[in-house]
Design a protein around this motif. Structure first.
Motif, PDB file in Angstrom:
ATOM      1  N   ARG A 241       0.927  -1.236   0.138  1.00 16.08           N
ATOM      2  CA  ARG A 241      -0.099   0.116  -0.055  1.00 16.08           C
ATOM      3  C   ARG A 241       0.858   1.367   0.029  1.00 16.08           C
ATOM      4  O   ARG A 241       1.768   1.432   0.774  1.00 16.08           O
ATOM      5  CB  ARG A 241      -0.746  -0.002   1.372  1.00 16.08           C
ATOM      6  CG  ARG A 241      -1.662   1.024   1.155  1.00 16.08           C
ATOM      7  CD  ARG A 241      -2.641   1.163   2.579  1.00 16.08           C
ATOM      8  NE  ARG A 241      -3.285   0.121   2.702  1.00 16.08           N
ATOM      9  CZ  ARG A 241      -3.863  -0.262   3.955  1.00 16.08           C
ATOM     10  NH1 ARG A 241      -3.418   0.126   4.925  1.00 16.08           N
ATOM     11  NH2 ARG A 241      -4.679  -1.590   3.827  1.00 16.08           N
TER      12      ARG A 241
ATOM     13  N   GLU B 100      -3.885   7.494  -2.041  1.00 17.69           N
ATOM     14  CA  GLU B 100      -3.431   5.930  -1.678  1.00 17.69           C
ATOM     15  C   GLU B 100      -3.621   5.098  -2.978  1.00 17.69           C
ATOM     16  O   GLU B 100      -4.462   5.365  -3.726  1.00 17.69           O
ATOM     17  CB  GLU B 100      -4.389   5.367  -0.445  1.00 17.69           C
ATOM     18  CG  GLU B 100      -3.902   5.902   0.772  1.00 17.69           C
ATOM     19  CD  GLU B 100      -4.613   5.080   1.865  1.00 17.69           C
ATOM     20  OE1 GLU B 100      -5.419   4.115   1.465  1.00 17.69           O
ATOM     21  OE2 GLU B 100      -4.605   5.550   2.965  1.00 17.69           O
TER      22      GLU B 100
ATOM     23  N   GLU C 139      -2.417   0.801  -4.692  1.00 20.01           N
ATOM     24  CA  GLU C 139      -1.329  -0.423  -4.099  1.00 20.01           C
ATOM     25  C   GLU C 139      -0.640  -1.078  -5.183  1.00 20.01           C
ATOM     26  O   GLU C 139      -0.872  -0.903  -6.423  1.00 20.01           O
ATOM     27  CB  GLU C 139      -2.605  -1.647  -3.660  1.00 20.01           C
ATOM     28  CG  GLU C 139      -3.245  -1.305  -2.479  1.00 20.01           C
ATOM     29  CD  GLU C 139      -4.058  -2.332  -1.892  1.00 20.01           C
ATOM     30  OE1 GLU C 139      -4.112  -3.365  -2.727  1.00 20.01           O
ATOM     31  OE2 GLU C 139      -4.567  -2.542  -1.011  1.00 20.01           O
TER      32      GLU C 139
END
Length: 580
Positions: free
Chosen positions: A558, A574, A576
């Motif tokens: 992450r 954010e 991943e």
């Protein structure tokens, strides 16, 4: 028994079934098992040694100089003279005490730092030797004080070596394998299949040749390992210091043990007769022990489990028995110049047919075990240099099995049972059949021997090739939306080890946005790792990068990216990254 002289040279046997079906089925079964195990296998163990982390980290900016610089690797390593150096603004910085391997774990190297290290950018260049005897090297950078580090180039473990030295070392390994095959495999053939050959000068000469090749290869391996580890090239051979350094390592101990066993063989074979029952044990014991000395000079040395070492020894022993037996057949049993008695040829070839079948079974079984340990995944088998070489070796083994089946077919047709010829015409016909059978055998066995030489060459190259190195994964940009623009991030390559992380910030019009600051952290929640701060260096307007970023585990990492657009405004986004 008749031999159809018009029949083409293909492996057709008795009882309506081709004799090559058994070996080919065995090989295919091994490949199917290997495929199934690789599909469900976890990520491979990276070899040679992989640099996992450093303290300080690459790109760190410290307020005060560290007392110790630490490097942590994925497996145990050995030091080489002047292998790790600290280079500051004014040149090399001497260490106040010797570089040392951490007493608690052999995979960590600690470098003491002199007191009073002033502000500036510092580079640590490192070169160590993996437990599997191969050198790796790299570098990383950190700063002391308010110093900006741009465009770092560091971090990853690399195996660059002098091409000439690598070629000579590969030739020495091949010579060692060939010597072991002639010495150990030749002796096994004479004791198990053709005991009268122990008294034949030609066969004894083959064993002596194997001994000299083994001695020459062992001496060369001992002399070459020091310059190979230090990266000094062939010029390093004139310096005796690397040899002494090598003798202090596990690699040196195993090579020294090999040389001691070869010396013991020379002494014992002058005093005992291997043809006698009491002398057989004395002659065979040091030869059998020879195969065990190879586990300390290859990839098996980096594996902690005894299964890997056992598979390595058995694989080498099976290779020696098969190829060494072929050498005796070509040079001693079926030469045109010296015709051996038919009865001896019949007994020897029938016995070797069984020995070769057992060797093939053992080669396939141990080959599957070694491939599973070294490669670890199907992607590594089809994409890495090690995997490609292994595929070529398997293909060569398949061709070798074909010619072995041809030889076995001739043996089964001609030598399955003894026959007595009565009458002059029958005797002449029998002699012609024998001549044609030996001609076919010479062709097929010589073909086996030539391909076997190629397999040994591939093995010598494989020993120096890092296994388990997966192919590079696809790299793509990830778009992250901001209030008044966007950020584009990339992790290249997305794999365990050293990677490069880049971030570019654009405004609403698509132009570079020269924001005051960009920070990032990475976290692997499933394994409770992180968050780790990514040391970003500004490389241009709105552009930031971290070279040599170390990712210690695979998984879904992450990323939190924080972009400060003004003195008081900032935004965190954010995403991943799947890491292999």
């Amino acid at each position: 028994m008749s031999l159809d002289t018009a029949r083409p040279l293909v492996p057709v046997g008795t009882r309506g079934r081709a004799p090559w079906i058994g070996p080919v089925r065995m090989l295919l079964a091994g490949l199917v098992v290997l495929y199934g195990l690789l599909v469900g296998a976890p990520a491979p163990a990276y070899a040679h040694a992989q640099l996992l982390s450093t303290s300080p980290a690459n790109g760190d900016r410290l307020s005060a100089a560290p007392a110790v610089i630490s490097l942590r690797f994925g497996e145990g390593v050995n030091l080489v003279p002047d292998g790790i150096q600290l280079i500051g603004p004014k040149g090399p910085v001497p260490s106040p005490s010797p570089v040392r391997i951490d007493a608690a774990r052999s995979s960590q190297v600690d470098v003491p730092v002199a007191a009073g290290l002033g502000p500036g950018a510092y580079t640590v260049t490192w070169r160590v030797v993996s437990n599997d005897s191969h050198p790796v090297h790299g570098a990383f950078v950190f700063a002391v004080g308010d110093i900006r580090l741009d465009n770092l180039a560091a971090g990853d473990a690399q195996t660059g070596d002098d091409p000439a030295l690598s070629a000579v070392f590969t030739a020495a390994r091949w010579t060692g394998y060939a010597g072991l095959a002639l010495l150990a495999g030749g002796l096994a053939f004479l004791l198990l299949c053709w005991r009268p050959g122990l008294s034949r000068p030609r066969a004894r000469g083959l064993l002596v040749t194997g001994w000299w090749l083994s001695v020459g290869a062992a001496v060369a391996s001992l002399l070459l390992q020091g310059p190979y580890a230090a990266g000094s090239g062939l010029a390093g051979l004139i310096d005796p210091a690397p040899v002494l350094s090598t003798l202090g390592t596990a690699y040196g101990w195993f090579v020294a043990a090999r040389m001691a066993l070869l010396a013991a063989i020379a002494v014992l074979w002058r005093r005992v007769d291997p043809a006698r029952r009491g002398g057989t044990i004395a002659a065979v014991t040091p030869v059998v022990a020879l195969a065990g000395t190879w586990i300390g000079t290859g990839h098996a040395a980096a594996q902690a489990d005894p299964l890997s070492a056992l598979a390595d020894v058995l694989h080498l022993a099976a290779m020696a028995c098969w190829l060494g037996g072929l050498a005796v057949i070509v040079w001693c049993l079926l030469p045109r110049t010296q015709v051996q008695p038919v009865a001896e040829v019949r007994i020897a070839l029938n016995r070797f047919s069984r020995v070769a079948a057992g060797s093939v079974a053992l080669l396939v079984a141990t080959g599957v075990v070694r491939a599973l340990i070294e490669v670890g995944s199907l992607s590594a088998l089809t994409g890495s240099s090690y995997g490609v070489l292994l595929v070529f070796k398997i293909a060569a083994l398949g061709v070798l099995l074909w010619f072995a089946a041809v030889s076995r077919a001739v043996v089964r047709r001609r030598y399955a049972r003894a026959e007595q010829a009565v009458g002059r015409k029958q005797v002449l016909a029998e002699q012609e059949r024998e001549r044609l059978a030996r001609k076919q055998l010479r062709l097929s066995v010589r073909s086996e021997a030539v391909i076997g030489i190629g397999v040994l060459a591939l093995t010598a190259v494989l020993v120096a090739t890092p296994p388990g190195a997966r192919p590079a994964q696809a790299v793509s940009d990830v778009q992250l939306a901001l209030d008044k623009g966007r950020a584009v991030v990339r992790l290249d390559p997305p794999k365990v080890g050293a990677s490069t992380f880049t971030a570019a910030v654009y405004d609403a019009s698509g132009g570079a946005w020269d924001v005051p600051e960009v920070t990032a952290t990475l976290e692997l929640p499933d394994q409770h790792i992180g968050p780790m701060t990514v040391s970003l260096a500004r490389s241009g307007a709105g552009r930031y990068a971290s070279h040599g970023l170390i990712l210690p585990r695979p998984g879904s990492w992450r990323l939190e990216l924080t972009v400060r657009t003004t003195d008081v405004d900032e935004q965190t986004v954010e995403t991943e990254f799947p890491v292999g």
